[in-house]
Design an enzyme around this catalytic site. Structure first.
Site, mmCIF file in Angstrom:
data_model
loop_
_atom_site.group_PDB
_atom_site.id
_atom_site.type_symbol
_atom_site.label_atom_id
_atom_site.label_comp_id
_atom_site.label_asym_id
_atom_site.label_seq_id
_atom_site.Cartn_x
_atom_site.Cartn_y
_atom_site.Cartn_z
ATOM 1 N N ARG A 1 -60.534 -12.388 -52.284
ATOM 2 C CA ARG A 1 -59.201 -12.395 -52.129
ATOM 3 C C ARG A 1 -58.462 -12.571 -53.765
ATOM 4 O O ARG A 1 -59.022 -13.235 -54.677
ATOM 5 C CB ARG A 1 -58.212 -12.616 -51.431
ATOM 6 C CG ARG A 1 -58.118 -12.455 -50.606
ATOM 7 C CD ARG A 1 -57.792 -12.976 -48.912
ATOM 8 N NE ARG A 1 -56.203 -12.527 -49.446
ATOM 9 C CZ ARG A 1 -55.404 -11.308 -48.311
ATOM 10 N NH1 ARG A 1 -55.866 -11.248 -47.650
ATOM 11 N NH2 ARG A 1 -54.284 -11.890 -48.501
ATOM 12 N N CYS B 1 -45.767 -7.075 -51.798
ATOM 13 C CA CYS B 1 -46.674 -7.357 -51.221
ATOM 14 C C CYS B 1 -47.109 -6.173 -50.214
ATOM 15 O O CYS B 1 -47.471 -5.096 -50.520
ATOM 16 C CB CYS B 1 -47.424 -8.974 -50.567
ATOM 17 S SG CYS B 1 -48.895 -9.137 -50.148
ATOM 18 N N HIS C 1 -45.244 -13.237 -55.253
ATOM 19 C CA HIS C 1 -43.965 -13.699 -54.222
ATOM 20 C C HIS C 1 -44.842 -15.687 -54.650
ATOM 21 O O HIS C 1 -44.578 -15.517 -55.518
ATOM 22 C CB HIS C 1 -44.694 -13.865 -52.426
ATOM 23 C CG HIS C 1 -45.809 -14.219 -52.526
ATOM 24 N ND1 HIS C 1 -46.598 -15.557 -52.598
ATOM 25 C CD2 HIS C 1 -46.998 -13.466 -52.356
ATOM 26 C CE1 HIS C 1 -47.653 -16.130 -51.683
ATOM 27 N NE2 HIS C 1 -48.436 -14.624 -52.894
#
Lengths: 446, 276
Positions: free
Chosen positions: B143, B106, B224
């Site tokens: 997002r 990330c 993740h």
């Protein structure tokens, strides 16, 4: 006029949904009211100038602290209503107003007490300036929904900077919250844990607030309660912990360090805003009952179950610590990991829980939930290295772990295997806690 | 036992450098370190984890056989950028070029790229190790959040498998699963290959179907969850590559029981009706 109509509609909806047992009746009336009149909350509160508004916010402990405040005020014969059952978004707050007001919009109470979701606090502060705002803590929680800890802290700080009259009740062991209070220029009282109850230890890894909120230097912690709560000082700019109210003479009605914070927050608020003294507070606390799923005890066919809501790393660590404190030789634990919207869709937070510290002491572990195997994996990798080394090719750690995708079955078997005099500790995420209660109170499994 | 397995008597060892654990560890990132450590220990590979926090001596970096760096909040990323001075960046670049395996998640993945362009047009320079850049399209664009399933790009990248101890023969492509949560959109240049192809989710930018990047043995990814527990083949790839670069020899890894890992992966695949 329109608000009377909205209140009437809301009441009818509640009635219908409770008759039909539709559930979710608790937020629909408010949802509809806000859709038809976005100023509903502001207007109904303004109509009641004598009503004191109190808000509680924080990652963990909102419900317990609100229940404590409500209980203490009611014992003092102060009339208070509260947005029960975790309906802590604006629609839940509006619903709570509908439920407690007369048809003409009068709220015949002394205090409106609302627990407020972390994201909603700025919106709620737009609607009303509360007399008291309790900020309990700010930990990592549901990053997919709330974003990062700094984002929330900034939102709060901006919203609070617009207030002029509110009194803040702040966890003074939390550096970020202390900073927010000091920036705000509002009257602030700080609660905390007595330093003699803090311990000297390394900061745990899951901390988001170990850098000075004022100058970005790494803070020094002399002692720590848990997570990033402790006695801090910045070696660079001398930003440091304020003197806190610690109420050492009051015995919290619930176990666990986090409940010392919840109790002290409630005590500080009722003392400063309502003049209730420590002696009375202690007396009132003696007959306090915990909130849903927060150390709630169920008894099923003579077998005891304790439910400890565990929905984020800090809360989970605290639950584990409490189980370790309470348990005797027994260790019957059921962990339930769901990934629905109220739980957060992202389950990566379980890797920030310190299972390593207790896993080797546990013999009877049950795992269930939408993400049963994610949790099982977490526990597999939490086993100590030493015990693994001896069995390299057969690291079949799941021997100790009993996994059940079906929650009914998990509870049924965990209870069957539970010896009479022992306790089954259930550690669920939020939606799992509701499911557990449904199963236990509906006694569907028996 | 296959002769290529690590002889028990010889103790291999690895040093894993964890870059900025105090700052770049947001989404359960330490789970990746736990998995790497355990999977080494279960195979009798001695492992040392170096916590490289701001102010660390750049010479320490060169002693690492594998690197890991997680995601971070913006504010914390600034502290990291300040600490990554010339010597550290040069050492890091050389290590990646020499094939030292690494996993960059990330924020770290973005940082290793050429630049990050903020919504207002401000360009923040990256380390330029990966040929890629990232743009934040602004607050009006959501997002990219949710579960992600991707297929490892098989022709460019082969997964170490305990059963195949002699080579990295390309295998049937395999799925990896995780959770993504990023505002930035990343676009790959010519000198990196995508790490995986998106089956469900967004990946690098939600448009071109790529997920992550791989350059030499360095992997950048938005996954993740954390990535390694549910995708142990990636952990094993990193371990195997780290050993091979360190010992300059082909090294096979012992099989481990990954049945729980497989089940955790399947739950997500089933939920989105993705065929295993």
């Amino acid at each position: 006029m329109i608000n009377s109509f909205l209140i009437l509609i809301g009441r009818i909806i509640s009635k219908i949904s409770s008759i039909l047992n539709l559930g979710s009746g608790s937020t629909w009336p408010g949802h509809i009211a806000l859709n038809l009149n976005p100023k509903f909350i502001r207007q109904t509160i303004n109509r009641n100038p004598d009503l004191k508004v109190i808000l509680t916010v924080g990652t963990n402990g909102k419900t317990t602290t609100s229940k404590l405040i409500k209980h203490l005020l009611e014992q003092e014969k102060i009339k208070v209503f509260y947005n029960e059952s975790g309906a802590n978004l604006l629609n839940g707050i509006a619903s709570s107003i509908i439920k407690h007001s007369t048809l003409n919009g009068s709220l015949n109470y002394d205090v409106a007490l609302f627990e407020v979701d972390e994201n909603i606090l700025p919106l709620m502060l737009n609607e009303t300036e509360p007399q008291g705002l309790v900020i309990l803590n700010l930990f990592r929680d549901q990053l997919d929904r709330y974003g990062e800890v700094n984002t929330i802290a900034n939102k709060w700080s901006n919203a609070i900077s617009k207030l002029t009259k509110s009194i803040l009740f702040i966890n003074g062991d939390d550096p970020k919250l202390t900073h927010i209070a000091k920036e705000s220029k509002l009257k602030s009282y700080f609660f905390g844990l007595d330093e003699s109850k803090m311990i000297k230890r390394d900061l745990p890894h899951d901390v988001d607030s170990v850098y000075c909120p004022s100058c970005q230097n790494k803070l020094n912690f002399k002692k720590i309660a848990y997570s990033h709560l402790g006695d801090f000082i910045c070696p660079n700019c001398e930003f440091k912990k304020e003197k806190t109210h610690t109420f050492v003479e009051i015995k919290p009605p619930l176990p666990g360090t986090y409940n010392v914070y919840n109790t002290n927050a409630a005590a500080l608020l009722v003392k400063k805003l309502f003049g209730i003294d420590e002696k009375k507070i202690q007396k009132y606390l003696d007959n306090f009952k915990p909130a849903f799923g927060r150390q709630e005890i169920f008894e099923i066919e003579g077998k005891k179950i304790m439910v400890l809501l565990s929905k984020n790393p800090t809360g989970f660590n605290q639950s584990i610590e409490m189980v370790m404190e309470m348990k005797q030789d027994d260790d019957n634990i059921l962990i339930i990991l769901n990934d629905r919207i109220p739980d957060g869709r992202d389950v990566s937070w379980i890797w920030d829980v310190d299972f390593e510290e207790f896993i080797d002491d546990m013999d009877n572990m049950f795992i269930s939930g939408d993400r049963t195997y994610d949790m099982a994996l977490r526990l597999k990798y939490a086993n100590s290295s030493k015990s693994q080394k001896s069995k390299i090719k057969s690291q079949n750690y799941n021997l100790k772990l009993k996994t059940f995708e079906n929650l009914n079955e998990a509870i049924k078997i965990a209870l069957e295997e539970l010896p009479r005099n022992e306790i089954l500790y259930i550690l669920p995420t939020y939606s799992a806690m509701l499911e557990v209660r449904k199963i236990l109170t509906g006694k569907k499994i028996l | 036992m296959n002769k290529n397995y690590l002889p028990k008597a010889i103790r291999h060892s690895l040093t894993i450098g964890w870059l900025y654990p105090d700052l770049m560890s947001t989404y359960g990132d330490r789970g990746n370190i736990i998995v790497l450590q355990k999977r080494c220990e279960w195979r009798n590979i001695e492992v040392k984890i170096l916590h490289l926090n701001p102010g660390f001596d750049h010479k320490l970096l060169a002693t690492c056989n594998m690197l890991f760096m997680g995601g971070a909040q913006d504010k914390q990323q600034q502290i990291v950028a300040q600490d990554l001075k010339k010597e550290k960046v040069e050492t890091l670049k050389k290590m990646v070029d020499d094939g030292v395996p690494g996993l960059y998640i990330c924020g770290a993945y973005q940082l290793l790229g050429k630049y990050y362009k903020e919504a207002d047009g401000t360009k923040i320079l990256g380390l330029g190790i990966f040929d890629l850049y990232t743009e934040n399209p602004g607050e009006n664009h959501p997002r990219l959040i949710g579960n992600i399933i991707a297929e490892l790009a098989g022709s460019t990248w082969q997964v170490a498998d305990g059963k195949k101890t002699t080579s990295y023969a390309p295998q049937a492509t395999r799925h990896i699963v995780g959770f993504e949560n990023h505002g930035g959109r990343t676009y790959l240049g010519k000198n990196v290959k995508p790490f995986a192809k998106v089956i469900k989710g967004f990946g690098n930018n939600g448009e071109d179907g790529t997920e992550g990047a791989i350059y030499k043995n360095a992997i950048g990814t938005y996954l993740h969850g954390p990535i390694l527990p549910k995708n142990p083949e990636i952990a094993d790839y990193l371990i195997k590559k780290a050993l091979e670069v360190k010992y300059k020899d082909e090294i096979g890894l012992e099989d481990l029981d990954d049945s729980l890992e497989q089940k955790a992966k399947e739950i997500i695949e089933k939920r989105y009706n993705v065929k295993v």
